[in-house]
Write an enzyme that holds these catalytic residues in place. Sequence first.
Site, short mmCIF file in Angstrom:
data_model
loop_
_atom_site.label_atom_id
_atom_site.label_comp_id
_atom_site.label_asym_id
_atom_site.label_seq_id
_atom_site.Cartn_x
_atom_site.Cartn_y
_atom_site.Cartn_z
N THR A 957 0.80 -1.23 0.00
CA THR A 957 0.00 0.00 0.00
C THR A 957 0.83 1.28 0.00
OG1 THR A 957 -0.15 -0.10 2.40
CG2 THR A 957 -1.93 -1.11 1.16
N CYS A 958 2.00 1.21 0.62
CA CYS A 958 2.78 2.45 0.69
C CYS A 958 3.29 2.88 -0.68
CB CYS A 958 3.95 2.29 1.65
SG CYS A 958 5.02 0.90 1.28
#
Length: 990
Positions: A957-958
């Site tokens: 997700t980052c």
Amino acid sequence: MLCFWGAQVREGFELVKPDQVKHGKYGIRSVCPKSNVQDMSAGRSFAGFIRDGKVSVLRLCSEDGDHDGKLKQLQLKNKIRLIVCGEAGAVLLAYGGKVLIMDKSTVCRPLKSLENRQVIQIACGDHHSMALTNDGQVFVWGENSHGQLGLRKDHPGSPSAQHVQSLSGIPLAQISAGGDHSFVLSLSGVVFGWGRNSAGQLGLGDTTDRHVPTMVNSLNRKKTVSISCGGEHTATLSKGGTVFTFGSGGSGQLGHNSFRDEHHPRVVAELWGSEVSQVTCGRHHTLISITSSKLIYSFGCGTQGQLGNGKIINKSVPFPVDLPTECNHEYMIEKLIAGENHSFALFFKESGNESKPNPSRGILTLDDRMIGRWLAGNEPWKVVKKDINKVFSSAASLNGSFLKRSRDDHYQTSEEHCGLDFDLVKTSFAKLSKNESLISEVVKVVQQTLLPSLNPNPVGVEALSVYLLLPELIRHLQEQQRTELTEALAFKILQLNPAAHKELEMYWSKLPGDWLKGLVKLFKKTSANLIGRFASDSMNWDLIARLLKFVRILQMVYQVCCSANRNITKSDFIIHEINDLLDVLETANEDINIYRQLFLLTGQFQAVMAQQNYYNTILNNLISLPCIFNLEAKCSLMKNRTRKGCFLLTLRRTTLLEDSFSQLRTATQQQLTEYWLSVFYTEDMRRTDVNKRDFFHNVFKELCAPESQLLMYNDNETMSWFPTMLSVEKEKYFLFGILCGLAFNNNSVVHLPFPLALFKKLLNVKPSLEDLTEFSPVVGKSLQYILNFSDDVEQMYMNYTIVWNGEEVELDPAEPGKMVTNSNREDFVDKYVDYTMNKSVEEVFEEFKRGFFKACDKCMVEMFEPEELRGVLVGNEEYDWDILKQNTTYEGSFNAEHPTIISFWEVFDELTSNEKKAFLLFLTGFEKVPILGMSAVKMRVRPPFIFTQDHLPEALTCHALLDLPVYQNKETLKAKLIEAINHKRGFWEE
């Protein structure tokens, strides 16, 4: 012809032979000397006369009975234009502006401290004197026992002329000196007084002496055209003939049919309707003239016949002076002089002005004829330069040059009305700019003389006009001249004291639209040029200080525009060059992280770090001036802030709130604001950025759930607000605030279903009815209906008692049961909004706010508008999936034409709206779109290094990175993708 009455004097003052003195009624005498009297004055000790430029003085008898002296002509080299007599001496003004002082022995000497000044007016009190120069400067000398010099309280007085700097920049029309007090009058009719105030002679409503010029507010907008000071009283004359008097009234010299003192200016009612043309004050009496009817009135002390009405008593109302018959037929009243115990009237013949004295001259101002002469080129350049220097070196002259005199608009000058003729300013400067030599000389004078002379502590708003004029002048200049002059102007604006700043901002708020936009454009363009240099030049620390001057002015104007609701957009202030500077900084940070070891080995590390520090210094200074940043730049600035390390939270997934609250209680502000948050889950024993987004997602879902009892919800439970009655510990709101601040500080979008009012309150912006309507549409629309109610009825059949969150509340506790009416309905709605959005939640919100700002940098938060701040924390719902597809990049063996990628997008298009949103959460950790829109989501898709057909898609997700296995068919891909986004929620191992 000269008429005089009052105490006995040597027959005819020896201006004519005794038998040539004409005697009228009530001791009124008149003389017609062969040499016409051009000017005269009478004080306590002397009377002085000017004939053919020569001065004659006569010593008056003293109170102990001494006889009058003989008329004595002073042997002077200079030709004299004006004379004013004080208590023991006199001040003389020669043609050419030279000032001479006459002492009690009639010896005259030049006032050397004014040798290089061209004086146009003089005034003399008992123990002090004043002079006004042609460039609008006031000089004073003498005693300062009561502050009559206007310098400062501890100033001992001075025999040499001292500049009253506080009056600099005010275009003055007149000066006047009384016993121990002083007055000046501006061209716009604004009155300033200072000195002794024992009887209220300053008109300020009290009896306190003033040691600096103080505006007489009650005379504002009265169109004052002249002013006269007596011993302890003052009189003013307004355009149209209205007379105001104030101060000592013990002898009736105020004309109010009483012998009381007046501390405020009061109209002389007996003269109401008369078009008074002159007013002058003596020691204890007052004279006025009405030119149209050729009448003179007097009031005050008459014990020595100085009222000229045959009564040797004091009179407190105006009575006519019985003038000789010829005064009504052959002559016009030119000047009244009221002395100690004498009165004089100077006349000239109607048929010709041979005996008319020289009129009092005004300060030098720029006009169309002067500009025309300069442009014509018929005058020597030396003369033109001298004229330019006179006008443009003086703020008073420049401010007085562009007053809007049509319809007497300049008399309306106040904090809200600058009184300038903007069209005249524009045309005048446009004409000057056509001649390069002229405009260059103007710039030189403005830069070298005018700007350095500007007073940072002006006593009146008129002095601020120059700050409105100069931007229009600068607009016509070449770039280099424009930059230099703009910088000098910015410096002087920033030097102004807080009160002057506020007044200037009020003027800005009232500027015509094109002028306001021109002001913004001027400082914006100069700022942009400097920012461009930062991105391309080597380090130049001086540029930082220079840039800040311009941007501070822009920020001031921006705040003015927001407060005044001016029709000028936020985009007018944005400087897009700042994005280039941020790109340079981001690149520098990335280079340092990537090539740190290389820089250390090659010895370049210190130089690179210095460059990074240079850029950070620039940005840290600009953060407090956010008007120049667009939203993209603000977000980039947040993203690229340097951090000192990580602040670790160690949590159990099953007790998120309990564990996080426990650790946040003991966290320091430095840990929360200067470190990145790192989350460690005991269940998986790994520290990843995925954990941080998972934490924020889950903790806010839990905090904002109705079951938490932390918040109150609206009727359809879509939006929350703080409760009026606490059902949980107050500390939880403080910790709630810390979590919100942490989310902001870590660029995380969270579930925070609050109306815009929350974000306004965090930024100290007052919530509005629209904000209440967003939370409670039914209540908001009802209140709007009350505001829009148009029926002509006073009673609205409801009261100030309301029910909010189940609690009955009196909006006006001082008047329980108060009814809502047509006249107070706006007040009712304001109080309703204030209670629901502010008062009812004050205690809880302050705890939340305290926590919020413990966890994030206040300067960074204040860069955003309320709408932007909500977008940063909450995101938006503009789900443009086409943009997501367009911005996606592919890695490894994938490309846009790969069968798996084609199948993926076909599957994605078939997903429901909720499934697509679930995919966004799976990919980024956020349920909503970031504030910059879907274009900010840069999805990357790659095949996993190792996978089987049983593997699900995984997301980092980052980095918005999707690991997508190569499935055998589209149906398998769809099933695995839906399983991943619905079951696993996308938070995978890194």
